[in-house]
Design an enzyme around this catalytic site. Sequence first.
Site, mmCIF file in Angstrom:
data_model
loop_
_atom_site.group_PDB
_atom_site.id
_atom_site.type_symbol
_atom_site.label_atom_id
_atom_site.label_comp_id
_atom_site.label_asym_id
_atom_site.label_seq_id
_atom_site.Cartn_x
_atom_site.Cartn_y
_atom_site.Cartn_z
ATOM 1 C CD GLU A 141 -8.629 -2.745 -3.430
ATOM 2 O OE1 GLU A 141 -7.761 -2.209 -4.130
ATOM 3 O OE2 GLU A 141 -8.624 -3.960 -3.172
ATOM 4 C CG HIS A 199 -1.024 -3.541 -1.298
ATOM 5 N ND1 HIS A 199 -0.697 -4.755 -0.732
ATOM 6 C CD2 HIS A 199 -1.765 -2.875 -0.374
ATOM 7 C CE1 HIS A 199 -1.230 -4.826 0.484
ATOM 8 N NE2 HIS A 199 -1.881 -3.695 0.726
ATOM 9 C CG ASP A 242 0.064 -2.162 5.980
ATOM 10 O OD1 ASP A 242 -0.215 -0.948 5.946
ATOM 11 O OD2 ASP A 242 -0.766 -3.067 5.703
ATOM 12 C CG HIS A 290 -3.449 -5.192 4.241
ATOM 13 N ND1 HIS A 290 -3.718 -4.021 4.928
ATOM 14 C CD2 HIS A 290 -4.629 -5.853 4.132
ATOM 15 C CE1 HIS A 290 -5.016 -3.969 5.219
ATOM 16 N NE2 HIS A 290 -5.587 -5.067 4.757
ATOM 17 C CG ASP A 295 -3.061 -1.685 8.113
ATOM 18 O OD1 ASP A 295 -1.921 -1.989 8.510
ATOM 19 O OD2 ASP A 295 -3.366 -1.622 6.899
ATOM 20 C CE1 TYR A 349 -6.281 2.644 4.750
ATOM 21 C CE2 TYR A 349 -5.867 0.529 5.792
ATOM 22 C CZ TYR A 349 -5.603 1.449 4.799
ATOM 23 O OH TYR A 349 -4.648 1.177 3.864
HETATM 24 C C1 6XA Z 1 -9.182 -3.788 0.368
HETATM 25 C C2 6XA Z 1 -7.931 -4.015 1.147
HETATM 26 C C3 6XA Z 1 -6.879 -3.049 0.791
HETATM 27 C C4 6XA Z 1 -5.831 -3.028 1.829
HETATM 28 C C5 6XA Z 1 -4.980 -1.817 1.759
HETATM 29 C C6 6XA Z 1 -3.967 -1.715 2.831
HETATM 30 N N1 6XA Z 1 -9.370 -4.764 -0.627
HETATM 31 N N2 6XA Z 1 -2.775 -2.139 2.574
HETATM 32 O O1 6XA Z 1 -4.149 -1.252 3.921
HETATM 33 O O2 6XA Z 1 -1.758 -2.034 3.415
HETATM 34 ZN ZN ZN Z 2 -2.556 -2.323 5.183
#
Ligand code: 6XA
Ligand code: ZN
Length: 345
Positions: free
Chosen positions: A120, A162, A198, A200, A287, A326
């Site tokens: 992505e 990430h 976060d 994620h 998020d 976001y």
């Molecule tokens: C899209 C997801 C990416 C997540 C990015 C994010 N495949 N990471 O907010 O903390």
């Molecule tokens: Zn995230």
Amino acid sequence: MPLKTFYSENHRLHFPQAELSGGQFVTPFERPSRVEYVLNRLKERGFSDIEKPAEADLEPARRLLDPGYLDFLQTAWADWKAEGMAGEIIAANVPARGMHLDRVPANIDGKVGYYCHASETAMTAGTWAAACSSLASAQAAQRHVAAGASAAFALCRPPGHHATRDQYGGYCFLNNAAIVAQMMRDGGADRVAVLDVDFHHGNGTQDIFYGRGDVLFASLHGAPQDAYPYFIGYADETGKGDGDGANINYPMPPGTGYAVWAEALENAIARIGDWGADALVLSLGVDAYKEDPISFFKLDSPDFIDMGQRIARLSLPTVICMEGGYAIEAVGINTVNVLEGFENA
Ligand code: 6XA
Ligand code: ZN
């Protein structure tokens, strides 16, 4: 001393047109306006001490990460264009099960696949410069804390958690939080904790410190069965070798609200305290908010104030690095809520 922010407008140099999402190319969720919303709220709510950082120091990154990866990031755009590629850099071929995972191709298209874990995320002409400017903010915040401030906020964009030692993805290129944690170690902190709130899983930070017992990583996130990065972030990933016991994951299911989330946070805070951390890096993504377009937790704006208050009770020198979030306008509100809660605890 009021909380100081470090911020570079060079983040704007990274603004791909395309994100592969749901089988379509869409305008990336991770876009420049995110930080503008945070910036505006900071100013509105009295956090007006905002400083432009000095240039990034890549030396700590070179020691912590794969130098080949850094070289790749630096020259990827020129190499991509030299190969005659028309568009933005997007990984189309990645090494999969049964293939060689450790042989770097010579061709730039192959290299992109080798150094990327999620397609992505596109790269453009300004991506490397923007990633360096994001790191520069984190490093300036770290130096500010090393000089005696109790905490500092790095308004990083692009985010970092990430990014592994040799792979980008999830909108991240350089792992700001990890590099700062290493700088805190180098500066004399014996035990550094990285707390990642976060939505994620911070797979990159986990990857970088997984075998180390001097940096503890704790992450609260959407369970990998249901959420990116899908293949990592389970509770049974507890570290290896010297790092055994120094990795703590709190995966949580869709619909998780603040009561359950805060219980996990309290547990993480207790573990960090018991472990004897003497400095903290906070990977601050917002998020987990109920209206975030790509996440599934149900935190409300006031919960972010409470989150900041709880984290402040650790009473550790703290570098706060911006990660995801976001829900455009709410990104500013929720980020500043955490900072305000943290300051007024
Ligand atoms: C899209 C997801 C990416 C997540 C990015 C994010 N495949 N990471 O907010 O903390
Ligand atoms: Zn995230």
